[in-house]
Design a protein around this motif. Structure first.
Motif, short mmCIF file in Angstrom:
data_model
loop_
_atom_site.label_atom_id
_atom_site.label_comp_id
_atom_site.label_asym_id
_atom_site.label_seq_id
_atom_site.Cartn_x
_atom_site.Cartn_y
_atom_site.Cartn_z
N LEU A 58 0.85 -1.18 0.00
CA LEU A 58 0.00 0.00 0.00
C LEU A 58 0.90 1.24 0.00
CD1 LEU A 58 -2.78 1.33 0.15
CD2 LEU A 58 -2.66 1.12 2.65
N VAL A 59 0.84 2.02 -1.08
CA VAL A 59 1.70 3.20 -1.24
C VAL A 59 0.90 4.45 -0.89
CG1 VAL A 59 3.13 4.50 -2.85
CG2 VAL A 59 2.97 2.01 -3.06
N HIS A 60 1.27 5.04 0.25
CA HIS A 60 0.62 6.28 0.69
C HIS A 60 1.30 7.51 0.11
CE1 HIS A 60 -2.07 4.55 3.76
NE2 HIS A 60 -1.11 3.69 4.02
N THR A 61 2.57 7.40 -0.26
CA THR A 61 3.35 8.56 -0.67
C THR A 61 2.92 9.05 -2.04
OG1 THR A 61 5.22 7.59 0.53
CG2 THR A 61 5.69 9.44 -0.93
N PRO A 62 2.51 10.29 -2.17
CA PRO A 62 2.07 10.80 -3.47
C PRO A 62 3.22 10.87 -4.47
CG PRO A 62 2.20 12.59 -1.87
CD PRO A 62 2.39 11.32 -1.11
N GLY A 63 2.93 10.51 -5.71
CA GLY A 63 3.92 10.64 -6.76
C GLY A 63 4.91 9.51 -6.89
N GLU A 64 4.86 8.50 -6.01
CA GLU A 64 5.86 7.44 -6.07
C GLU A 64 5.74 6.60 -7.33
OE1 GLU A 64 8.71 5.85 -3.67
OE2 GLU A 64 8.59 7.87 -4.49
N ALA A 65 4.52 6.28 -7.74
CA ALA A 65 4.37 5.48 -8.96
C ALA A 65 4.89 6.23 -10.17
CB ALA A 65 2.90 5.10 -9.16
N VAL A 75 -2.02 6.91 -11.73
CA VAL A 75 -3.35 6.32 -11.74
C VAL A 75 -4.37 7.41 -11.44
CG1 VAL A 75 -4.85 4.61 -10.67
CG2 VAL A 75 -2.44 4.10 -11.00
N PRO A 76 -5.42 7.55 -12.25
CA PRO A 76 -6.41 8.60 -12.01
C PRO A 76 -7.00 8.50 -10.60
CG PRO A 76 -6.75 7.60 -14.17
CD PRO A 76 -5.73 6.75 -13.45
N GLY A 77 -7.28 9.66 -10.03
CA GLY A 77 -7.87 9.70 -8.70
C GLY A 77 -6.85 9.99 -7.63
N ALA A 78 -7.32 10.44 -6.49
CA ALA A 78 -6.44 10.79 -5.38
C ALA A 78 -6.41 9.66 -4.37
CB ALA A 78 -6.94 12.08 -4.72
N GLY A 79 -5.45 9.74 -3.46
CA GLY A 79 -5.36 8.77 -2.39
C GLY A 79 -4.34 7.68 -2.65
N PRO A 80 -4.15 6.79 -1.68
CA PRO A 80 -3.15 5.73 -1.80
C PRO A 80 -3.55 4.69 -2.84
CG PRO A 80 -4.46 5.42 0.18
CD PRO A 80 -4.86 6.76 -0.38
N LEU A 81 -2.58 3.89 -3.25
CA LEU A 81 -2.84 2.82 -4.20
C LEU A 81 -2.03 1.59 -3.80
CD1 LEU A 81 -0.17 2.62 -6.28
CD2 LEU A 81 -1.17 4.71 -7.16
N GLN A 306 13.83 20.27 5.25
CA GLN A 306 13.09 21.51 5.42
C GLN A 306 13.91 22.69 4.90
OE1 GLN A 306 9.89 21.40 7.17
NE2 GLN A 306 9.63 23.45 6.28
N HIS A 307 15.21 22.68 5.17
CA HIS A 307 16.07 23.78 4.73
C HIS A 307 16.16 23.83 3.21
CE1 HIS A 307 19.54 26.48 4.56
NE2 HIS A 307 20.04 25.66 3.66
N VAL A 308 16.30 22.67 2.57
CA VAL A 308 16.55 22.63 1.13
C VAL A 308 15.27 22.83 0.33
CG1 VAL A 308 17.36 21.20 -0.80
CG2 VAL A 308 18.59 21.18 1.39
N THR A 309 14.15 22.23 0.77
CA THR A 309 12.93 22.24 -0.04
C THR A 309 11.81 23.09 0.53
OG1 THR A 309 11.84 20.34 1.03
CG2 THR A 309 13.48 19.85 -0.68
N GLY A 310 11.92 23.47 1.80
CA GLY A 310 10.84 24.22 2.43
C GLY A 310 9.74 23.35 2.99
N ALA A 311 9.91 22.03 2.97
CA ALA A 311 8.90 21.10 3.49
C ALA A 311 9.61 19.86 4.01
CB ALA A 311 7.91 20.72 2.39
N PRO A 312 8.99 19.10 4.90
CA PRO A 312 9.58 17.84 5.36
C PRO A 312 9.49 16.78 4.28
CG PRO A 312 7.40 18.11 6.30
CD PRO A 312 7.71 19.38 5.57
N PRO A 313 10.13 15.63 4.46
CA PRO A 313 9.99 14.54 3.49
C PRO A 313 8.53 14.12 3.36
CG PRO A 313 11.80 14.10 5.01
CD PRO A 313 11.06 15.28 5.55
N ALA A 314 8.24 13.45 2.24
CA ALA A 314 6.87 12.99 2.00
C ALA A 314 6.66 11.56 2.47
CB ALA A 314 6.52 13.10 0.53
N GLY A 315 7.67 10.70 2.31
CA GLY A 315 7.47 9.29 2.64
C GLY A 315 8.75 8.57 2.94
N ALA A 322 8.72 3.94 -1.76
CA ALA A 322 8.67 4.32 -0.35
C ALA A 322 7.20 4.51 0.01
CB ALA A 322 9.47 5.60 -0.11
N ALA A 323 6.65 3.55 0.71
CA ALA A 323 5.18 3.44 0.77
C ALA A 323 4.54 4.21 1.92
CB ALA A 323 4.80 1.96 0.89
N LEU A 324 5.29 4.56 2.94
CA LEU A 324 4.69 5.11 4.15
C LEU A 324 4.82 6.62 4.22
CD1 LEU A 324 6.15 2.47 6.63
CD2 LEU A 324 3.86 2.50 5.62
N ARG A 325 3.80 7.27 4.75
CA ARG A 325 3.89 8.71 4.97
C ARG A 325 5.00 9.01 5.98
NH1 ARG A 325 -1.78 7.92 5.30
NH2 ARG A 325 -2.91 8.72 3.48
#
Length: 502
Positions: A58-65, A75-81, A306-315, A322-325
């Motif tokens: 189960l891949v929760h991380t957006p954009g991994e596929a 894959v069309p649609g939002a949410g994990p796959l 956070q310093h490099v991208t302005g946000a924490p890691p995604a997964g 990398a399947a987990l948030r």
């Protein structure tokens, strides 16, 4: 060659949907469980493998596929796959269609898409009974295509070779069996950073088919050939073992030094797949903590991200995808359950902020250590966030127990994948020494290095670290600095820290 097909579904493949997929092999086929139930193998009546299906992830991380499979992985649609890999057996004629039918049955029941799209089968209700396994060697490991006494060869036909769970397990199995792991790919394939890192060092190799019946090393460009006696001494002991090895200059038909033109093409300008090179910022660091029950890991990596991208890691995860948030607490719990064994993880960023890292957590006599290599991609004309590196280094020293850190930049692909061609080597920008290392060396000695620019003290005098800007000196300046600070480590500097690439 094996064929990899992936079913990307919105609903979980349960026992019944998997059974329906495996029944595509017909009534004579047999299903068995391997790797503690993580892999289902379909074989013919004589026990010869036809296809394998890995446990769904189960891949929760957006954009991994999309990161690993390209635009067709979206894959069309939002949410994990759910990501379910189907692998046709090596040499099984017709196995590619069988793998496509299995994946298509899963998608038909659960919704989603088959990757690659060309593997999707409209007539998925039919059984594929005409698969013809070869009489060649079958291996027990689902990712290994050829197994010899000294080499485990994996053939991958996907455009981006990622460190899937079964490829990661193949690395471990090869190492425990004292074998080299060699990944064979078609021209144009690329590696993710975790795979490139895992392949570091001979005898492991990335073997690229040149399209003309030959092979070359995807990381060095050296021509390779299939021959017995891979390490040069097996013939003397009577163990003639096939493996890919580096050809000598005398063996090159064109009289060159054995470096393939295919591996040196495209050092400048656009890549063959139309991807324009950008720039990468690479940070390698080690932090050390006291072994405390309240310790939460991942703080240094999160601060860097956070310093490099302005946000924490995604997964994060133990393999790719990398399947987990991203969760420092869940990561810590996982590592604690594995202790005292070390834990290796992959961490990824958000799709619009390319970033990937490997994290190794280990118990030592001095506490708990985290070894991080993180790479971030930027368009070529973008400004790299290097102005605030001293402030980031100060936080790493005073808050996260930094031991050492090296910052590098390089011209390379923005998506952080590694092509089988020459890339400009990384150049070091700065080196950071933590307070424990400074105390061991002596603060007076540490503050007077042979560099044009004076180092910046990080933290109070009693627990000071130092940030050493390297300016235009590059590797020569870094080697001189390490030789001054720690002469015993000077000869290992470049090999330990330089970023991967051909």
């Amino acid at each position: 060659m094996t064929t990899d097909v992936i079913a990307l579904t919105r609903r979980m493949p349960d026992v019944w949907s998997l059974a329906a997929g495996m029944m595509a092999g017909g009534p004579e086929a047999h299903v068995s469980s391997h790797a503690d139930g993580a892999v289902l193998r379909l074989a013919d009546a004589e026990g010869r493998p036809l296809a394998s299906v890995e446990a769904p992830v189960l891949v929760h991380t957006p954009g991994e596929a999309a990161r690993l499979l390209g635009p067709s992985g979206a894959v069309p649609g939002a949410g994990p796959l759910w990501w379910t890999e189907v692998r046709a057996a090596t040499g099984a004629r017709g196995g590619d269609r069988l793998a496509g039918v299995i994946a298509s049955r899963l998608v038909a029941q659960l919704g989603g898409a088959v990757w690659p799209r060309s593997a999707a089968v409209d007539a998925y209700g039919e059984t594929v009974t005409d698969v013809v396994p070869t009489a060649g060697q079958a291996t027990e490991h689902p990712a290994v295509d050829v197994l010899t006494g000294k080499a485990a060869v994996v053939v991958q036909d996907r455009p981006v070779i990622c460190l899937t769970a079964w490829l990661s397990d193949a690395f471990r199995a090869a190492a425990s069996g004292e074998r080299a792991l060699q990944i064979v790919t078609p021209p144009g394939a690329r590696l993710t950073l975790p795979v490139r890192t895992a392949l570091t060092g001979i005898p492991n190799r990335w073997v690229v088919q040149d399209g003309e019946g030959g092979y070359y090393d995807g990381l060095s460009g050296s021509e390779l050939r299939w021959q017995p006696g891979a390490d040069g001494h097996f013939a003397a002991t009577g163990n003639l073992v096939p493996a890919f090895v580096r050809g000598t200059p005398a063996e090159q038909a064109d009289g060159t030094d054995g470096t393939r033109a295919a591996a040196t093409a495209g050092a400048e300008g656009a890549e063959d797949d139309g991807y324009t090179p950008g720039r990468q910022l690479v940070l390698s660091l080690r932090v050390r903590h006291a072994a405390d029950r309240d310790l939460v890991l991942g703080g240094a990596l999160e601060d860097v991200w956070q310093h490099v991208t302005g946000a924490p890691p995604a997964g994060w995860g133990t393999a790719e995808p990398a399947a987990l948030r991203w969760s420092r607490h869940e990561l810590t719990d996982f590592a604690r359950e594995r202790a005292p064994e070390p834990t290796w993880l992959v961490v990824v960023g958000h799709p619009d902020r390319p970033g990937i890292a490997t994290l190794r957590v280990s118990r030592t006599g001095e506490g708990v250590e985290e070894d991080v290599t993180a790479a971030f991609g930027f368009p070529y004309d973008a400004d790299l966030p290097i102005g605030g590196l001293p402030e980031l280094s100060a936080r790493l020293v005073t808050r996260h127990g930094l031991v050492t850190s090296l910052v590098q930049q390089r011209v390379a692909r923005t998506d952080l994948s590694v092509p089988a061609r020459f890339e400009v080597p990384a150049q070091p920008l700065a080196f950071v020494l933590g307070s424990a290392e400074v105390r061991e060396i002596g603060i007076t000695h540490a503050r007077r290095p042979p560099l044009p620019e004076a180092p910046r003290q990080l933290g109070p005098m009693a627990a000071a670290g130092f940030h050493y800007p390297l300016g235009e000196g590059g590797w020569e300046a870094l080697e001189g600095l390490i030789g001054y600070l720690r002469p015993d480590r000077a000869n290992r500097t470049r090999g330990t820290h330089q970023a991967g690439g051909a």
